[in-house]
Design a protein around this motif. Structure first.
Motif, PDB file in Angstrom:
ATOM      1  N   ASN A  47       0.811  -1.226   0.000  1.00 45.63           N
ATOM      2  CA  ASN A  47       0.000   0.000   0.000  1.00 45.63           C
ATOM      3  C   ASN A  47       0.837   1.265   0.000  1.00 45.63           C
ATOM      4  OD1 ASN A  47       0.844  -0.235   2.608  1.00 45.63           O
ATOM      5  ND2 ASN A  47      -1.180  -0.332   3.522  1.00 45.63           N
ATOM      6  N   GLU A  69      12.055  10.267   9.098  1.00 40.82           N
ATOM      7  CA  GLU A  69      11.133   9.340   9.755  1.00 40.82           C
ATOM      8  C   GLU A  69      11.673   7.914   9.688  1.00 40.82           C
ATOM      9  OE1 GLU A  69       9.514  11.810  11.403  1.00 40.82           O
ATOM     10  OE2 GLU A  69       7.874  10.357  11.498  1.00 40.82           O
ATOM     11  N   ARG A 115      14.310   7.709  12.318  1.00 40.46           N
ATOM     12  CA  ARG A 115      13.718   7.660  13.660  1.00 40.46           C
ATOM     13  C   ARG A 115      13.135   6.277  13.931  1.00 40.46           C
ATOM     14  NH1 ARG A 115      11.692  12.363  15.942  1.00 40.46           N
ATOM     15  NH2 ARG A 115       9.620  11.458  16.098  1.00 40.46           N
ATOM     16  N   SER A 116      12.508   5.716  12.903  1.00 38.28           N
ATOM     17  CA  SER A 116      11.941   4.378  13.072  1.00 38.28           C
ATOM     18  C   SER A 116      13.051   3.367  13.314  1.00 38.28           C
ATOM     19  CB  SER A 116      11.147   3.990  11.824  1.00 38.28           C
ATOM     20  OG  SER A 116      10.074   4.881  11.624  1.00 38.28           O
ATOM     21  N   LYS A 148      14.330   3.206  16.746  1.00 33.34           N
ATOM     22  CA  LYS A 148      13.456   2.496  17.678  1.00 33.34           C
ATOM     23  C   LYS A 148      13.318   1.022  17.318  1.00 33.34           C
ATOM     24  CE  LYS A 148      12.335   6.308  19.818  1.00 33.34           C
ATOM     25  NZ  LYS A 148      12.671   6.577  21.200  1.00 33.34           N
ATOM     26  N   LEU A 199      12.231  -0.276  14.445  1.00 35.47           N
ATOM     27  CA  LEU A 199      10.987  -0.570  13.717  1.00 35.47           C
ATOM     28  C   LEU A 199      11.270  -0.788  12.233  1.00 35.47           C
ATOM     29  CD1 LEU A 199       8.840   2.230  15.393  1.00 35.47           C
ATOM     30  CD2 LEU A 199       9.253  -0.107  16.184  1.00 35.47           C
ATOM     31  N   ALA A 246       9.258  -2.263   9.760  1.00 29.04           N
ATOM     32  CA  ALA A 246       8.202  -2.048   8.765  1.00 29.04           C
ATOM     33  C   ALA A 246       7.986  -0.559   8.464  1.00 29.04           C
ATOM     34  CB  ALA A 246       6.908  -2.722   9.209  1.00 29.04           C
ATOM     35  N   PRO A 247       7.852   0.280   9.480  1.00 31.09           N
ATOM     36  CA  PRO A 247       7.684   1.698   9.154  1.00 31.09           C
ATOM     37  C   PRO A 247       8.912   2.268   8.433  1.00 31.09           C
ATOM     38  CG  PRO A 247       7.066   1.277  11.439  1.00 31.09           C
ATOM     39  CD  PRO A 247       7.721   0.031  10.927  1.00 31.09           C
ATOM     40  N   ILE A 251      -5.836   0.625   6.703  1.00 31.56           N
ATOM     41  CA  ILE A 251      -4.939   1.091   7.754  1.00 31.56           C
ATOM     42  C   ILE A 251      -5.655   2.121   8.611  1.00 31.56           C
ATOM     43  CG2 ILE A 251      -2.674   2.058   8.234  1.00 31.56           C
ATOM     44  CD1 ILE A 251      -2.599  -0.491   6.558  1.00 31.56           C
ATOM     45  N   GLN A 260       4.489  -8.932  13.810  1.00 35.57           N
ATOM     46  CA  GLN A 260       5.642  -8.071  14.050  1.00 35.57           C
ATOM     47  C   GLN A 260       5.420  -6.682  13.451  1.00 35.57           C
ATOM     48  OE1 GLN A 260       8.342  -8.631  15.863  1.00 35.57           O
ATOM     49  NE2 GLN A 260       9.258  -6.662  15.346  1.00 35.57           N
ATOM     50  N   SER A 261       4.935  -6.643  12.235  1.00 32.91           N
ATOM     51  CA  SER A 261       4.772  -5.326  11.630  1.00 32.91           C
ATOM     52  C   SER A 261       3.610  -4.585  12.281  1.00 32.91           C
ATOM     53  CB  SER A 261       4.637  -5.420  10.109  1.00 32.91           C
ATOM     54  OG  SER A 261       3.325  -5.727   9.746  1.00 32.91           O
ATOM     55  N   GLU A 287       5.122  -2.927  15.255  1.00 38.16           N
ATOM     56  CA  GLU A 287       6.002  -1.835  14.856  1.00 38.16           C
ATOM     57  C   GLU A 287       5.229  -0.614  14.372  1.00 38.16           C
ATOM     58  OE1 GLU A 287       9.791  -4.549  13.444  1.00 38.16           O
ATOM     59  OE2 GLU A 287       8.700  -3.351  11.986  1.00 38.16           O
ATOM     60  N   HIS A 288       4.224  -0.881  13.567  1.00 36.99           N
ATOM     61  CA  HIS A 288       3.443   0.257  13.084  1.00 36.99           C
ATOM     62  C   HIS A 288       2.786   0.974  14.265  1.00 36.99           C
ATOM     63  CE1 HIS A 288       4.044   0.014   8.825  1.00 36.99           C
ATOM     64  NE2 HIS A 288       3.694  -1.255   8.787  1.00 36.99           N
ATOM     65  N   GLN A 300       3.897   1.175  17.282  1.00 37.73           N
ATOM     66  CA  GLN A 300       4.963   1.960  17.909  1.00 37.73           C
ATOM     67  C   GLN A 300       5.141   3.277  17.152  1.00 37.73           C
ATOM     68  OE1 GLN A 300       6.702   1.943  20.453  1.00 37.73           O
ATOM     69  NE2 GLN A 300       6.890  -0.137  21.252  1.00 37.73           N
ATOM     70  N   TYR A 301       5.210   3.164  15.861  1.00 38.60           N
ATOM     71  CA  TYR A 301       5.429   4.379  15.080  1.00 38.60           C
ATOM     72  C   TYR A 301       4.275   5.366  15.265  1.00 38.60           C
ATOM     73  CZ  TYR A 301       5.963   7.752  11.446  1.00 38.60           C
ATOM     74  OH  TYR A 301       6.057   8.958  10.801  1.00 38.60           O
ATOM     75  N   VAL A 315       6.300   7.413  17.857  1.00 40.98           N
ATOM     76  CA  VAL A 315       7.493   7.863  17.124  1.00 40.98           C
ATOM     77  C   VAL A 315       7.215   8.997  16.142  1.00 40.98           C
ATOM     78  CG1 VAL A 315       9.325   7.142  15.534  1.00 40.98           C
ATOM     79  CG2 VAL A 315       8.616   5.614  17.385  1.00 40.98           C
ATOM     80  N   ALA A 316       6.100   8.947  15.456  1.00 38.48           N
ATOM     81  CA  ALA A 316       5.846   9.882  14.352  1.00 38.48           C
ATOM     82  C   ALA A 316       6.157  11.327  14.760  1.00 38.48           C
ATOM     83  CB  ALA A 316       4.388   9.768  13.899  1.00 38.48           C
ATOM     84  N   ASP A 317       6.815  12.020  13.852  1.00 42.40           N
ATOM     85  CA  ASP A 317       7.228  13.397  14.115  1.00 42.40           C
ATOM     86  C   ASP A 317       6.077  14.340  13.731  1.00 42.40           C
ATOM     87  OD1 ASP A 317       8.216  15.976  13.932  1.00 42.40           O
ATOM     88  OD2 ASP A 317      10.180  15.328  13.205  1.00 42.40           O
ATOM     89  N   LEU A 359       5.155  15.831   9.966  1.00 40.68           N
ATOM     90  CA  LEU A 359       3.991  15.289   9.245  1.00 40.68           C
ATOM     91  C   LEU A 359       2.965  16.380   8.964  1.00 40.68           C
ATOM     92  CD1 LEU A 359       3.415  11.700  10.719  1.00 40.68           C
ATOM     93  CD2 LEU A 359       5.019  12.492   9.001  1.00 40.68           C
ATOM     94  N   LEU A 386      -2.015  10.890   6.686  1.00 42.19           N
ATOM     95  CA  LEU A 386      -1.193  11.691   7.606  1.00 42.19           C
ATOM     96  C   LEU A 386      -2.044  12.200   8.760  1.00 42.19           C
ATOM     97  CD1 LEU A 386       0.874  13.674   4.973  1.00 42.19           C
ATOM     98  CD2 LEU A 386       1.808  12.083   6.660  1.00 42.19           C
ATOM     99  N   ARG A 411      -1.354   9.998  17.151  1.00 48.83           N
ATOM    100  CA  ARG A 411      -0.238  10.499  17.946  1.00 48.83           C
ATOM    101  C   ARG A 411      -0.740  11.493  18.981  1.00 48.83           C
ATOM    102  NH1 ARG A 411       4.153  10.474  20.003  1.00 48.83           N
ATOM    103  NH2 ARG A 411       6.120  11.273  19.205  1.00 48.83           N
TER     104      ARG A 411
END
Lengths: 992, 992
Positions: free
Chosen positions: A30, A223, A226-227, A230, A232, A234-235, B61, B195-196, B199-200, B202-203, B207-209, B213, B246, B253
């Motif tokens: 995606n 980004e 940053r991922s 941590k 990560l 996948a991101p 998503i 796992q992903s 991780e997603h 987490q992001y 984590v996301a800035d 963004l 976004l 976040r």
């Protein structure tokens, strides 16, 4: 099976096929990706030891392939079906070919080819070896053994099969354009895709906001970082993909220069590498759970068969070794045949195996070694083995000591048979040991694997757990001595007697009863193993076909070799294209036909112009040639249409208007844009023209050519087909009304040898600017790392100067070039460049067959002037072979040896007292007249002085106690030693 | 059909199923989307007149659904299969149910429910009406009739079916967690996804800035705009999708405040609207090519049957009308039954159709009107029709004129039968006209469609080309009179005698031979058409089931009604959940059970605590209850797990630590963050506490509560279930060791009526701040646009003050509130707010049954003090009903009328000369003693003065010629007129 699957059915059917082969069915990612490879289901899952078998559909977005919907099969969005088989199941090509059958492609009716294509995705730090698969000339699949991802070696290797669905559908539907394909549910492909295709092209080429997207690139890269911090995966991967997509858009928009490109690639690659490492760590931490997937248990390889050594017969027999593999690249095939021709005789000699005659042959799928009349056994070996000294071997009574007895026993001889041998002034006992020859079959059983392993390829690959490397996967081995199998295992394959037939016949088993039948059997299956014969067949048929339409084919040994190496059974056919394409420059047409399609272009009888025909070689027999012809014609039409698209786009504007775009094309970060480079060339060109004494006309043309020299880099056609750079510049210059001399100079700037003086000056200026500029920017080549091809630039300077017999002082020329750079240069930089050029010159001259010492001698004095150096070296090389030369050199050497490593003294001729001194002084004065800076002049000079020199040294003590006298004599011989200046440093010659 | 399809097979199978139904097979979008709807294959293709039938898979998503892999079926990525049927094929529910059968779901063994769910995607300007489809309590599909996209009405309407594949697989595999699903090829879903997923999460969460963004959002929005300017639909849509993604990340976040959210939605919606318009223009320009797709030709509807009117019998018969439809929402069902109960008798009366008894019933799939003993014909009608005046109807000889003859003929009577009627003082001839009643069946044939069309729904929908609106698609019509069909067509459906049975039975045809059989026939198929009966069954069974585990169910009429309206045959079953979930606050458990699942929670016998049970209603009989129970238990477990996830996450920290997060939660752009709001409340609360005379303890508690009041908005559970705001704040405050009074105040801040004084002050402060702040920011509600629910805030202030009998001067309170705002406020702002509150107060008091004039009179004087105003209004309302009141009002009015609209004069009591004047003056002084600001006081005062006032006006000429005297008298009556000040402006009363 319905009559013809529509587009959606092709996808579903192939998916089902691979699902039935045990593949997981996955889905498109995606995030916009350029290829299915970038989906984490490939680029991550191929890492590490776990098995992974997957199939998925992937719409692939390549902005710069966009043609606004005008091309029949070139689009910014095409559609892939991606299959990963990890590890290699052993028969992936066969599975793949079956999949084509499953969607209704009758392989017997088409021409399927595996054409070398080594895939690389720099942004992912990924590469692999494999092929494009061609269906009737159309690339329909990328088939790759994935070797590295994220810069990490893959173990096991994955098989990656990437179907180009659009093109497969074209072939299946027999329509001209993707837009006309039946998609499904009564919809045409164009109904669904065309409008958005055009719009996306508009966006990528004309609308995208460069500044904004560059900023987003930076932000997304951040980004990703940053991922990664941590942990990560996948991101981080998604963001790297987004960066990659943004890069592609920027590139399509024309906003990325050559070196900027490298910079972006580096950034993406670095992150891809970190992602890969992190992913691997993760899987390790999870203890590789997929290893437990019972569904994917890889069948254990058959155990090695019992070594079951056969009895050797008692008469000589034919021996055959056929190494069957997936399609070898042309170059690898050539090289492997060459290597076997050397290695096989060496091996046989080393093994004491006598034979009558040895033949090495090869096709893309097999290397054959046939040894006629191979002895059943090794020759016996008799060796003398030295034992203890005689005095220790026999006691005073002459009886053998324990030492002698022990020695005799260890060698299997009787004490009586020990002999005495003398070595220098010592004597030893010795035994004659006989080693009986072993049966050939047993010896070869151990040695053939070593022979195969000895074949080296420029790039080789691993594919299975044997981790053996070969050009492409090795799939079968025929190894027979007479009727017996020579048993061994290599790369997981057991030797046997089964070869395989042509792909077009479904690769049927060919059972070889005995080695002597091999050639006939293979021929029976229509395979021509002899490359020269294939070439003859191809050339003859091509010529005949061309003649049939009143044309000719031009000789082209490289193309002929390559084509002959792509097939096992050549059948030629004639294809045609619309005459309208002849409006394109012939260079373009030829480039497309030869480079992309390996067709022979058909020329008019006088060889001056093209006829709208081309000649295809097909791998197989005469059946269904019409289908194949049609397929190939479709391909070339699409490719030409593409060229027309670009050519028309470019021709709509004056060449000079493209110049502005060069501003966004970075040459190198510190050296500025291509436009900056052009501006430097505009300054450097007149300086060089002055040095080379061009007349005013020539100078004007050269300067204009310099100004326009790089404009074509911004043209669409050159962006698309880099090999046409210069050539198109010339074309477009002519179309823009520039003088012919200007057009010609632009056209020939990249060629090794210039035809015109303005072209020559431009080519020189271009290369000098690159050399000194990139050296100054700290980018001198290191080891094998020469991204700017500076070695080639240096060699081309040399070759061009030599070919055109132009003398120049490169030091001065480099100094001019340095003067225009935006970075600081020192004399050291120029010295470095000069040394670099001289190093190339050295190789160049050695390759001309000139002795190394001669080369060095000349370059020491004339390295800055390649043409002159080359001419001198050639002459000197002949001179040093002359009988009298050593005497001359000796004479000269006496002068040098005694006087070098000292300060230079001043000569006072009036103070030369002895007649030998005066004679030498006169001889020197006379010889100096001969000196004209040439080697013959130098030779003549030395020749003239030689008697005087010899007499002088024989009669006069140079090193007189009186310092005045001594120094005056030294000054005299220093004068003589100095006559080589600017010609050749003779002290570097052999025999000095 | 294999035993159980794995996940990938479910996808492939459903795809195949819909492909076989003629759908195009499409693919997931290559941009992250929250739902398949956002794929251009839905959101664009549903626009315009062209047909479109498509099926595709879409990974969806939703960052804020991420649970770090801890929840069994809640993930940031789930998987949809999306189907669009355009236009409605007429049987989409049936097609859908068959598709479930095709993947192995035996509908007879499960509970399938269509539960109202009106879908809306504000970012796309899209909405539709439809349902969640529940399988054993689990939402497995969103089924929607798409009404609008990009703010544009859809014609034709599309059917959108969105399968939640993960949940379907859960049901099919009977496993507890998606992670354990078999995905295919030996892989578990969790192997591939977990796992992903983590991780997603987490992001997105950590984590996301945010800043980066947000900037990218702006840049992408700009790219969308640039694309729109160039007419590029597809790129613009992609960028809008990227913006949407976004936004979702930013939201997850915690970086988007409530009002900022609205702002972002507006931006996305605006672009979506422009995209949609552009797309439509484009399709129109292309002349709607899909209209020509023969594959999708919609079958032409059957022609209307011949009207074939039946003969009326001669005796009364039963008549039945059943309107069969797809599942009606509970509210619509209630309302439709109510409407029919009114409209049917009205219709029959209007039509002169007599009947014995009329019954209206309803289930989600049918509305039934049964008319017992309906006469076979209308009653005949006798009407008197007025003709010309007598003097023109008869000549002087008394013979009828031409006018009379003509009139008689036109009415079908003989001239002799004309009569004379008198109207006022004029005479006319008149005819008695008889209209013979028509057969009921014929009359109803024309009238039943009108009856149906008369049913109105809060939100109705179109679905087919008839463009008729109804709550949900109308699919069958039973209309019988006796044994005869009453023929008509409505919304493309022909009336007939076939009804349909329960979904669980596959909706079998029910053939109704004659109307009188209807009730029995329907009952035979286990359908209970009577809602009250269904309720009784449900309540009884639920109570019994609860009793069986030693518990009770609490009465909950709303829930009971809704549940009864979701089924046709109620069967109750008991589900249980793990006791560990009882550690969650009961409010949370109950909210989940009732709100999300429509379960009846089971309480302990004393009703004080929950037992780990709940009661489910199933639509169908007793078969396979275990499967259904298990399914429902699975659902509640997942939902509780979700709640636990949040609750534990929240409980790990002190409530006060959440405060910092409020900084990123924008309250409103100009008014700052939620944290800013809290800081204002911390200042305003003590001021209000002072005004309301709280003691020191209460004041301290109120202030602490204010400081923590909004912290729970940053808690996960409240983010997830907004309805728990405040409640959870209280819970978390208690857990954080805050005093009970503080916790209580926080908990009750959003309730209409506060229980404690600190809670009261906090609630008041909160609402006052919002009111004055948002008014100052220019966001006062306009028309129906009240995004901040300020009307409710105002009403709650009023209700709370009234309920708690608290007097306050809101003007002062608002002034305090205004003082803390970061924006400028003027007295005008406070005036605006005050008027806004008074307007609400007016409605509020009217709704209490108080006369409008009384309300206005009181509010004119006491609007700033709602409690006091309410009390006064109530009292005054009683007083004005008294007999003597008018006399008092008259007296008072005399004082007002003569003196108002003049300047205010000073009274000089000593100059009052006449005794009546002096009497009045004394009366006024005495009455003033009665005035205590209350209405009774005022009444008493007027009563006391009334005689003096009357005498005064009867005897004294106020408007004396002498200005001094005149002004002194006016001054006196002005004093009297002024006694209403602060109580009620009596001049606004009726009768004044």
């Amino acid at each position: 099976m319905p009559d013809k699957l529509d587009f959606q059915e092709i996808i579903l059917k192939l998916t089902d096929y691979w699902k039935d082969q045990g593949c997981l069915v996955w889905h498109p990612h995606n995030v916009q990706v350029g290829a299915g490879t970038m989906n984490p289901a490939t680029v991550l899952r191929v890492l590490g030891p776990e098995p992974w078998n997957v199939v998925y559909f992937e719409p692939s977005i390549r902005p710069d392939d966009g043609r606004f919907g005008d091309n029949p099969n070139r689009m910014q969005q095409h559609h892939q079906l991606q299959v990963i088989l990890k590890p290699d199941p052993g028969n992936p090509q066969e599975l793949y070919l079956q999949s084509l059958e499953s969607i209704g492609i009758d392989l017997a009716k088409h021409d399927i080819r595996f054409v070398e294509d080594n895939w690389e995705q720099p942004a992912l730090g990924a590469w692999g070896l494999g092929w494009e698969v061609w269906l009737d000339g159309q690339e329909i699949t990328q088939f790759t053994y994935f070797q590295q991802a994220g810069g990490i070696n893959l173990d096991p290797v994955s098989v990656e099969i990437t179907y180009g669905l659009d093109r497969i559908a074209l072939a299946l539907h027999g329509v001209e354009s993707v837009w006309d394909l039946e998609f499904g549910a009564g919809m045409k492909y164009g109904d669904l895709m065309l409008q958005s295709e055009i719009e996306h092209c508009q966006y990528y080429f004309n609308v995208a906001d460069v500044k904004a997207l560059k900023e987003i690139y930076d932000a997304y890269e951040n980004e990703a970082k940053r991922s990664l911090e941590k942990g990560l995966v996948a991101p981080a991967h998604d963001f790297n993909l987004k960066c990659s997509f943004l890069f592609n858009v920027l590139d399509t928009r024309g906003a990325i220069g050559v070196t900027e490109r490298a910079y972006y690639f580096r950034r993406m690659r670095r992150i891809a590498g970190q992602i890969s490492e992190l992913y691997l760590e993760q899987r390790q931490r999870l203890e590789y759970p997929f290893l437990d997937n019972e569904h994917w248990t890889v069948p254990v390889a058959e155990p090695d068969p019992e070594p079951g050594l056969s009895l050797a017969g008692d008469s000589a027999q034919t021996c055959v070794l056929e190494i069957g593999s997936e399609e070898l690249p042309s170059g690898d095939l050539e090289s492997a045949v060459r290597q076997l021709r050397l290695a096989a005789p060496e091996m046989l000699e080393r093994l004491r195996l006598s034979y009558d005659r040895l033949v090495v042959r090869g096709t893309p799928r097999r290397l054959s070694l046939i040894i006629h009349g191979l002895a059943p056994c090794q020759e016996d070996l008799e060796m003398e083995v030295k034992g203890p000294p005689v005095d220790r071997a026999f006691d005073p009574a002459g009886e053998p000591t324990k030492a002698a007895v022990g020695f005799a026993r260890s060698k299997g001889v009787r004490t009586n048979d020990l002999r005495v041998v003398t070595e220098g002034d010592r004597k030893y006992v010795a035994a004659t040991v006989k080693e009986e020859g072993l049966a050939s079959i047993n010896v070869l059983s151990g040695e053939l694997p070593i022979l195969i392993a000895g074949i080296k390829f420029e790039r080789s690959m691993r594919w299975n757990r044997s981790n053996i490397s070969y050009s492409r996967p090795l799939r079968w081995l025929v190894a027979l001595y007479g009727e017996h199998i020579i048993p061994f295992t290599y790369a997981g394959v057991h030797s046997g007697r089964i070869s395989r037939g042509l792909r077009v016949d479904g690769s049927p088993d060919i059972n070889i009863g005995r080695a002597s039948e091999y050639a006939d059997k293979i021929a029976e299956y229509n395979i021509i193993v002899q490359a020269s014969l294939r070439k003859t067949v191809i050339w003859t048929a091509a010529s005949n076909l061309a003649q049939g339409v009143g044309g000719i084919v031009r000789e082209d040994p490289d193309l002929l070799t390559e084509v002959a190496n792509l097939i096992e059974q050549p059948t030629m056919l004639l294809g045609s294209y619309e005459e309208r394409f002849l409006d394109l420059p012939p260079d373009v047409l030829v480039a497309v036909m030869k480079k992309h399609q390996r067709y022979f272009p058909v020329y008019s009888e006088d060889g001056r112009s093209l006829l709208p025909y081309f000649i295809i070689v097909r791998n197989g027999g005469n059946q269904d040639l019409d289908i194949i012809k049609e397929g190939n014609e479709h391909v070339i039409r699409a490719r030409f249409a593409d060229a027309v698209f670009f050519y028309e786009k470019d021709s709509n504007q004056d060449l000079s208007t493209l110049l502005a775009k060069l501003d966004t094309l970075t040459f190198q970060a510190e050296l500025g844009s291509m436009l900056d480079k052009v501006k430097r060339l505009e300054k450097l060109t007149p300086q060089l023209a002055e040095m080379l004494e061009l007349d005013e006309h020539e100078k004007t043309d050269a300067c204009r050519a310099a100004a326009l020299s790089k404009a074509d880099l911004a043209s669409s056609l050159v962006v698309e087909m880099t090999s046409l750079q210069g050539i198109m510049g010339g074309q477009y210059a002519r179309k823009s009304g520039e003088p012919e001399a200007v057009a010609q100079a632009i056209a020939e700037q990249y060629e090794a040898v210039s035809q015109t003086r303005p072209g020559f000056v431009l080519a020189l200026a271009d290369r000098l600017d690159s050399l000194v500029g990139l050296f100054a920017a700290g980018l001198a080549p290191k080891g094998s790392n020469d991204p700017y091809a500076l070695r080639r630039a240096a060699i081309q300077i040399i070759e061009n100067l030599v070919a055109n017999e132009v003398e120049i002082d490169l030091r001065q020329a480099l100094t001019y070039a340095a003067g225009h750079l935006p970075v600081d240069t020192t004399s050291e930089t120029i010295g470095d460049v000069m040394r670099f050029v001289i190093a190339r010159m050295e190789t160049y001259l050695q390759e001309q067959g000139i002795r190394t010492s001669v080369v060095r001698a000349v370059l020491a004095e004339q390295g800055h002037n390649p043409y002159s150096a080359a001419a001198s070296a050639k002459t000197l090389n002949e001179i040093v072979k002359k009988d009298y030369w050593q005497a001359l050199l000796d004479a000269y050497a006496r002068c040098v040896r005694i006087s070098r490593d000292r300060e230079i003294f001043e000569l006072h001729p009036s103070q030369l007292e002895l007649p030998e001194e005066q004679d030498l002084w006169r001889a020197y004065q006379a010889a100096s007249q001969e000196l004209d800076g040439s080697v013959p002049g130098l030779e003549a000079a030395i020749q003239a002085m030689e008697p005087a020199i010899t007499t002088f040294f024989d009669s006069v003590l140079v090193m007189d106690d009186d310092p005045g006298i001594r120094q005056n004599r030294l000054a005299l011989v220093q004068k003589i030693a100095g006559i080589v200046a600017g010609i050749a440093d003779l002290s570097l010659l052999e025999g000095f």
